[in-house]
Design a protein around this motif. Structure first.
Motif, PDB file in Angstrom:
ATOM      1  N   ARG A 174       0.844  -1.218   0.000  1.00 28.07           N
ATOM      2  CA  ARG A 174       0.000   0.000   0.000  1.00 28.07           C
ATOM      3  C   ARG A 174       0.867   1.250   0.000  1.00 28.07           C
ATOM      4  N   GLN A 175       1.918   1.243   0.822  1.00 29.86           N
ATOM      5  CA  GLN A 175       2.831   2.384   0.854  1.00 29.86           C
ATOM      6  C   GLN A 175       3.506   2.551  -0.509  1.00 29.86           C
ATOM      7  N   LYS A 176       3.901   1.447  -1.114  1.00 30.48           N
ATOM      8  CA  LYS A 176       4.534   1.497  -2.433  1.00 30.48           C
ATOM      9  C   LYS A 176       3.573   2.083  -3.469  1.00 30.48           C
ATOM     10  N   GLU A 177       2.314   1.674  -3.424  1.00 26.85           N
ATOM     11  CA  GLU A 177       1.320   2.199  -4.366  1.00 26.85           C
ATOM     12  C   GLU A 177       1.169   3.716  -4.218  1.00 26.85           C
ATOM     13  N   LYS A 178       1.150   4.205  -2.983  1.00 23.56           N
ATOM     14  CA  LYS A 178       1.042   5.652  -2.750  1.00 23.56           C
ATOM     15  C   LYS A 178       2.277   6.374  -3.269  1.00 23.56           C
ATOM     16  N   LEU A 179       3.451   5.793  -3.049  1.00 22.99           N
ATOM     17  CA  LEU A 179       4.684   6.407  -3.550  1.00 22.99           C
ATOM     18  C   LEU A 179       4.746   6.355  -5.072  1.00 22.99           C
ATOM     19  N   ASP A 180       4.268   5.263  -5.663  1.00 18.81           N
ATOM     20  CA  ASP A 180       4.207   5.163  -7.120  1.00 18.81           C
ATOM     21  C   ASP A 180       3.336   6.292  -7.696  1.00 18.81           C
ATOM     22  N   ALA A 181       2.183   6.519  -7.076  1.00 17.99           N
ATOM     23  CA  ALA A 181       1.287   7.587  -7.530  1.00 17.99           C
ATOM     24  C   ALA A 181       1.963   8.947  -7.366  1.00 17.99           C
ATOM     25  N   PHE A 182       2.674   9.131  -6.267  1.00 18.07           N
ATOM     26  CA  PHE A 182       3.373  10.392  -6.013  1.00 18.07           C
ATOM     27  C   PHE A 182       4.438  10.665  -7.081  1.00 18.07           C
ATOM     28  N   VAL A 183       5.256   9.693  -7.404  1.00 21.94           N
ATOM     29  CA  VAL A 183       6.347   9.944  -8.356  1.00 21.94           C
ATOM     30  C   VAL A 183       5.856  10.030  -9.797  1.00 21.94           C
ATOM     31  N   GLN A 184       4.669   9.496 -10.078  1.00 20.30           N
ATOM     32  CA  GLN A 184       4.096   9.555 -11.427  1.00 20.30           C
ATOM     33  C   GLN A 184       3.350  10.859 -11.663  1.00 20.30           C
ATOM     34  N   ALA A 185       3.018  11.575 -10.580  1.00 21.01           N
ATOM     35  CA  ALA A 185       2.212  12.793 -10.690  1.00 21.01           C
ATOM     36  C   ALA A 185       3.015  13.937 -11.308  1.00 21.01           C
TER      37      ALA A 185
END
Length: 174
Positions: free
Chosen positions: A163-174
């Motif tokens: 879940r933390q990885k998914e949030k970080l993935d969304a952050f770096v893709q934004a």
């Protein structure tokens, strides 16, 4: 769940982490959403370091006969091990030099370390049956765990951080 199933599930989730490494630039991998939050690279380092320096070390202690006999899990430890997963909550610990992982130098370094860990976990699995379940090592929150339970934690920890990885993935893709 037996240790062969644990290994299979660990390899599956660890390969997801390995495959994801191909999609990150160096900047994305080390970018933090906030000063008190981890980057993807720190998350990866945390998973690898926890497995090597905490979970596998505890298994080795149990295997060497240096564990504790007679102590058990906490009530929470019983529930979590029985469920085979951590509750879906974020656990925030204060930044500290001994706990906060460093940002890695590269995704290649992390990939090498992660593949090495996968091999180590694979090679460890057949030895678990030879370790007495009475040998236990303390976990800071779960109580005293035997080698198979520490082995299970490796997989559970990787899944917990998805879940933390998914949030970080969304952050770096934004």
């Amino acid at each position: 769940m037996n240790t062969v199933e644990m290994l299979s599930q660990f390899k599956e989730v660890a390969e997801q982490y390995v495959k994801a490494l191909e999609g990150y630039s160096a900047e994305q991998f080390t970018k933090k959403p906030a000063a008190d939050e981890w980057s993807l690279g720190q998350l990866y380092n945390h998973l690898i370091q926890s497995a090597v320096h905490m979970q596998i070390r505890a298994i080795e202690q149990c295997a060497s006969g240096n564990g504790v006999v007679g102590e058990g899990k906490t009530e929470n430890g019983e529930k979590i091990i029985e469920a085979g997963k951590f509750p879906p909550i974020a656990i925030k610990v204060p930044d500290s030099p001994e706990y906060t992982p460093a940002n890695p130098d590269s995704t290649e370094e992390v990939k090498h370390n992660l593949l090495q860990l996968i091999n180590q976990v694979r090679e460890l699995e057949p030895t678990l049956a030879t370790i007495s379940p009475d040998q236990r090592m303390p976990h800071p929150a779960l109580g005293y765990l035997n080698a198979a339970e520490w082995y299970q934690l490796i997989f559970m920890h990787f899944v917990h951080h998805l879940r933390q990885k998914e949030k970080l993935d969304a952050f770096v893709q934004a």
